[in-house]
Structures are given as structure tokens and as C-alpha cells.
Motif scaffolding. Structure first.
Motif, PDB file in Angstrom:
ATOM      1  N   ARG A 132      70.149  10.807  17.662  1.00  0.00           N
ATOM      2  CA  ARG A 132      71.432  11.530  17.669  1.00  0.00           C
ATOM      3  C   ARG A 132      71.250  12.933  18.230  1.00  0.00           C
ATOM      4  O   ARG A 132      72.114  13.444  18.953  1.00  0.00           O
ATOM      5  N   ALA A 133      70.116  13.553  17.895  1.00  0.00           N
ATOM      6  CA  ALA A 133      69.855  14.901  18.406  1.00  0.00           C
ATOM      7  C   ALA A 133      69.624  14.874  19.917  1.00  0.00           C
ATOM      8  O   ALA A 133      70.073  15.766  20.644  1.00  0.00           O
ATOM      9  N   LEU A 134      68.944  13.842  20.415  1.00  0.00           N
ATOM     10  CA  LEU A 134      68.698  13.717  21.854  1.00  0.00           C
ATOM     11  C   LEU A 134      70.003  13.663  22.639  1.00  0.00           C
ATOM     12  O   LEU A 134      70.104  14.202  23.736  1.00  0.00           O
ATOM     13  N   LYS A 135      71.005  12.999  22.063  1.00  0.00           N
ATOM     14  CA  LYS A 135      72.288  12.878  22.747  1.00  0.00           C
ATOM     15  C   LYS A 135      72.958  14.228  22.965  1.00  0.00           C
ATOM     16  O   LYS A 135      73.823  14.362  23.837  1.00  0.00           O
ATOM     17  N   MET A 136      72.566  15.212  22.190  1.00  0.00           N
ATOM     18  CA  MET A 136      73.180  16.533  22.287  1.00  0.00           C
ATOM     19  C   MET A 136      72.501  17.413  23.332  1.00  0.00           C
ATOM     20  O   MET A 136      72.971  18.512  23.618  1.00  0.00           O
ATOM     21  N   LEU A 137      71.400  16.942  23.893  1.00  0.00           N
ATOM     22  CA  LEU A 137      70.698  17.710  24.932  1.00  0.00           C
ATOM     23  C   LEU A 137      71.345  17.477  26.290  1.00  0.00           C
ATOM     24  O   LEU A 137      71.931  16.422  26.542  1.00  0.00           O
ATOM     25  N   PRO A 138      71.213  18.443  27.205  1.00  0.00           N
ATOM     26  CA  PRO A 138      71.648  18.203  28.585  1.00  0.00           C
ATOM     27  C   PRO A 138      70.910  17.005  29.165  1.00  0.00           C
ATOM     28  O   PRO A 138      69.745  16.754  28.827  1.00  0.00           O
TER      29      PRO A 138
ATOM     30  N   LYS B 202      62.475  22.662  22.627  1.00  0.00           N
ATOM     31  CA  LYS B 202      62.988  23.806  21.866  1.00  0.00           C
ATOM     32  C   LYS B 202      64.389  23.502  21.340  1.00  0.00           C
ATOM     33  O   LYS B 202      64.692  23.719  20.165  1.00  0.00           O
ATOM     34  N   ARG B 203      65.234  22.973  22.225  1.00  0.00           N
ATOM     35  CA  ARG B 203      66.610  22.666  21.823  1.00  0.00           C
ATOM     36  C   ARG B 203      66.642  21.519  20.823  1.00  0.00           C
ATOM     37  O   ARG B 203      67.441  21.537  19.871  1.00  0.00           O
ATOM     38  N   LEU B 204      65.756  20.536  20.988  1.00  0.00           N
ATOM     39  CA  LEU B 204      65.716  19.408  20.069  1.00  0.00           C
ATOM     40  C   LEU B 204      65.359  19.880  18.662  1.00  0.00           C
ATOM     41  O   LEU B 204      65.968  19.447  17.673  1.00  0.00           O
ATOM     42  N   ARG B 205      64.373  20.775  18.582  1.00  0.00           N
ATOM     43  CA  ARG B 205      63.999  21.321  17.269  1.00  0.00           C
ATOM     44  C   ARG B 205      65.173  22.077  16.643  1.00  0.00           C
ATOM     45  O   ARG B 205      65.420  21.979  15.427  1.00  0.00           O
ATOM     46  N   GLU B 206      65.886  22.846  17.460  1.00  0.00           N
ATOM     47  CA  GLU B 206      67.033  23.609  16.952  1.00  0.00           C
ATOM     48  C   GLU B 206      68.119  22.679  16.412  1.00  0.00           C
ATOM     49  O   GLU B 206      68.674  22.923  15.336  1.00  0.00           O
ATOM     50  N   VAL B 207      68.396  21.622  17.160  1.00  0.00           N
ATOM     51  CA  VAL B 207      69.425  20.670  16.720  1.00  0.00           C
ATOM     52  C   VAL B 207      69.023  19.988  15.419  1.00  0.00           C
ATOM     53  O   VAL B 207      69.830  19.853  14.496  1.00  0.00           O
ATOM     54  N   LEU B 208      67.757  19.564  15.340  1.00  0.00           N
ATOM     55  CA  LEU B 208      67.286  18.898  14.123  1.00  0.00           C
ATOM     56  C   LEU B 208      67.311  19.853  12.925  1.00  0.00           C
ATOM     57  O   LEU B 208      67.675  19.446  11.805  1.00  0.00           O
TER      58      LEU B 208
ATOM     59  N   PHE C  84      79.364   7.487  24.641  1.00  0.00           N
ATOM     60  CA  PHE C  84      77.907   7.490  24.639  1.00  0.00           C
ATOM     61  C   PHE C  84      77.337   7.293  23.243  1.00  0.00           C
ATOM     62  O   PHE C  84      76.201   7.628  22.983  1.00  0.00           O
ATOM     63  N   GLU C  85      78.172   6.732  22.336  1.00  0.00           N
ATOM     64  CA  GLU C  85      77.694   6.470  20.980  1.00  0.00           C
ATOM     65  C   GLU C  85      76.604   5.412  21.006  1.00  0.00           C
ATOM     66  O   GLU C  85      76.608   4.506  21.840  1.00  0.00           O
ATOM     67  N   LEU C  86      75.686   5.494  20.059  1.00  0.00           N
ATOM     68  CA  LEU C  86      74.679   4.456  19.924  1.00  0.00           C
ATOM     69  C   LEU C  86      75.355   3.150  19.543  1.00  0.00           C
ATOM     70  O   LEU C  86      76.413   3.149  18.928  1.00  0.00           O
ATOM     71  N   PRO C  87      74.776   2.008  19.908  1.00  0.00           N
ATOM     72  CA  PRO C  87      75.383   0.722  19.578  1.00  0.00           C
ATOM     73  C   PRO C  87      75.546   0.541  18.073  1.00  0.00           C
ATOM     74  O   PRO C  87      74.774   1.067  17.286  1.00  0.00           O
ATOM     75  N   ASP C  88      76.571  -0.202  17.681  1.00  0.00           N
ATOM     76  CA  ASP C  88      76.802  -0.542  16.288  1.00  0.00           C
ATOM     77  C   ASP C  88      75.574  -1.277  15.762  1.00  0.00           C
ATOM     78  O   ASP C  88      75.234  -2.353  16.230  1.00  0.00           O
ATOM     79  N   LYS C  89      74.904  -0.713  14.775  1.00  0.00           N
ATOM     80  CA  LYS C  89      73.641  -1.292  14.311  1.00  0.00           C
ATOM     81  C   LYS C  89      73.828  -2.690  13.734  1.00  0.00           C
ATOM     82  O   LYS C  89      72.893  -3.481  13.708  1.00  0.00           O
ATOM     83  N   SER C  90      75.061  -2.999  13.247  1.00  0.00           N
ATOM     84  CA  SER C  90      75.277  -4.323  12.679  1.00  0.00           C
ATOM     85  C   SER C  90      75.266  -5.410  13.733  1.00  0.00           C
ATOM     86  O   SER C  90      75.111  -6.579  13.428  1.00  0.00           O
ATOM     87  N   HIS C  91      75.443  -4.998  15.013  1.00  0.00           N
ATOM     88  CA  HIS C  91      75.453  -5.963  16.098  1.00  0.00           C
ATOM     89  C   HIS C  91      74.262  -5.781  17.037  1.00  0.00           C
ATOM     90  O   HIS C  91      74.192  -6.424  18.066  1.00  0.00           O
ATOM     91  N   ALA C  92      73.344  -4.887  16.691  1.00  0.00           N
ATOM     92  CA  ALA C  92      72.216  -4.620  17.578  1.00  0.00           C
ATOM     93  C   ALA C  92      71.162  -5.701  17.410  1.00  0.00           C
ATOM     94  O   ALA C  92      71.127  -6.403  16.407  1.00  0.00           O
TER      95      ALA C  92
END
Length: 199
Positions: free
Chosen positions: A140-146, A186-192, A116-124
């Protein structure tokens, strides 16, 4: 069978008809109406799905339009807008693929987020290459949320849906949408905050 449409609308061509009018015309046999719906919704659906399943986004969005093509007569304006209806299809297909991927990961390798990694920016695409660092941190923080919290945040803040529309898309009560939103923010703020501290 759905034609293989170009991803970019021909320069200068744009219909001023509403989604609902285009649906009526397509049901009546006007193929151009479906092509216009494709041009309107392919970019936003592609962007939306890629936030959850970047590598599978193209296939998922193609499946969305195949389903729309087959099931267009099931759309009812009385139950919501066409945008709400097509996003509900996209969400359901994305969740199905997400769950299949998670099951495959459990079977074939230790559970990790590499799929679920974000696409390689060099090829985006160009519009994705030039991004501010803060935007990247939020992604990146969003990916850590349920997943259920991530969906609500994306539908609300990325696509601009109202709570009532999100409830229709996800098939859950509006109160559940709001509670997921609150927990997700709430969780997004905590992760950031955690990532800022680590940095």
C-alpha cells in the motif's frame, strides 16, 4: 500468431537450456523454445506488472509476449540478458497503460487511485491470499510513491536486478537509478512511519 499457452507448465517438464539458447532455437523455427520462454517469464512478469496495474496485468503481459514473438530478432545478447530485454518491454508497456489510465481518469472522474487498488484478496490466487500484514502495508505504501521511484524499487528488491541492469531496462543513467532508489526508499520509510503513527 502466438498460441494461447496454458499458464502452468506440465508437471515434470523443464528445459535446462539458457534463455539465449532458447532464443536461438526459436529464431531457427523451434516453436517449443518460445513456449519454454513463456513458462519461465509469464509468472514473474505477471506478478511484476500486477504491482502497478493489477486489473490490466493479464492483458499487458499478453502484449509483452506478442511483442517478444514479433520482435525476437531484435534481441542482442551483447546489449544485455534476455531477462533484462523482456523486462524493458514489460516496463514500457506498463508505463504506457498507466499513463493512458491516468488520462482517462482525469477526463471522466476526479483523479483518485481506485483504478490502481490491489486485487480483492478473496478472489486472488492462493499464493496472494495468504500474505502477512506487514507485506500488505509495504504494498500500500509503494502505491503512494511516484511511478519512477516505484519502478526502481520493484526491479531492485522484488526482481533482484542490479543497478546497471535497471538502467538498461529503464533507459536511464545508472546514477539516476541510484538517486531514484534513494528518494524512493526515503519516501517509503516516511509513508510507513506515517501509517504506523495513524494506526
Amino acid at each position: 500468431m502466438v498460441k494461447s499457452y496454458k499458464r502452468v507448465r506440465p508437471c515434470g517438464e523443464r528445459s535446462m537450456l539458457s534463455d539465449e539458447e532458447l532464443v536461438k532455437r526459436f529464431i531457427s523455427g523451434e516453436e517449443k523454445a518460445f513456449e519454454e520462454l513463456f513458462f519461465r517469464y509469464y509468472p514473474v512478469l505477471r506478478r511484476f506488472v500486477a504491482k502497478v496495474m493489477p486489473r490490466q496485468a493479464e492483458d499487458i503481459v499478453q502484449e509483452v509476449f506478442l511483442k517478444v514473438y514479433r520482435d525476437i530478432k531484435r534481441f542482442s545478447p551483447d546489449k544485455g540478458s534476455f531477462k533484462t530485454w523482456i523486462f524493458a518491454i514489460a516496463v514500457n508497456l506498463t508505463v504506457d497503460e498507466y499513463r493512458r489510465m491516468r488520462r482517462r481518469l482525469r477526463i471522466f472522474r476526479p483523479l483518485k487511485d481506485e483504478a490502481f487498488e490491489l486485487p480483492d484478496k478473496s478472489h486472488a490466487p492462493d499464493e496472494e491470499v495468504i500474505e502477512k500484514e506487514r507485506h500488505s502495508e509495504i504494498e500500500r505504501a509503494l502505491k503512494m510513491l511516484p511511478l519512477e521511484q516505484r519502478q526502481v524499487l520493484m526491479l531492485k528488491h522484488l526482481e533482484g536486478f542490479k543497478f546497471k541492469e535497471i538502467a538498461r531496462i529503464l533507459g536511464i543513467p545508472e546514477g539516476t537509478v541510484k538517486s531514484r532508489m534513494a528518494r524512493g526508499l526515503k519516501r517509503l520509510r516516511e509513508v510507513l512511519d506515517e501509517r504506523a503513527f495513524e494506526g
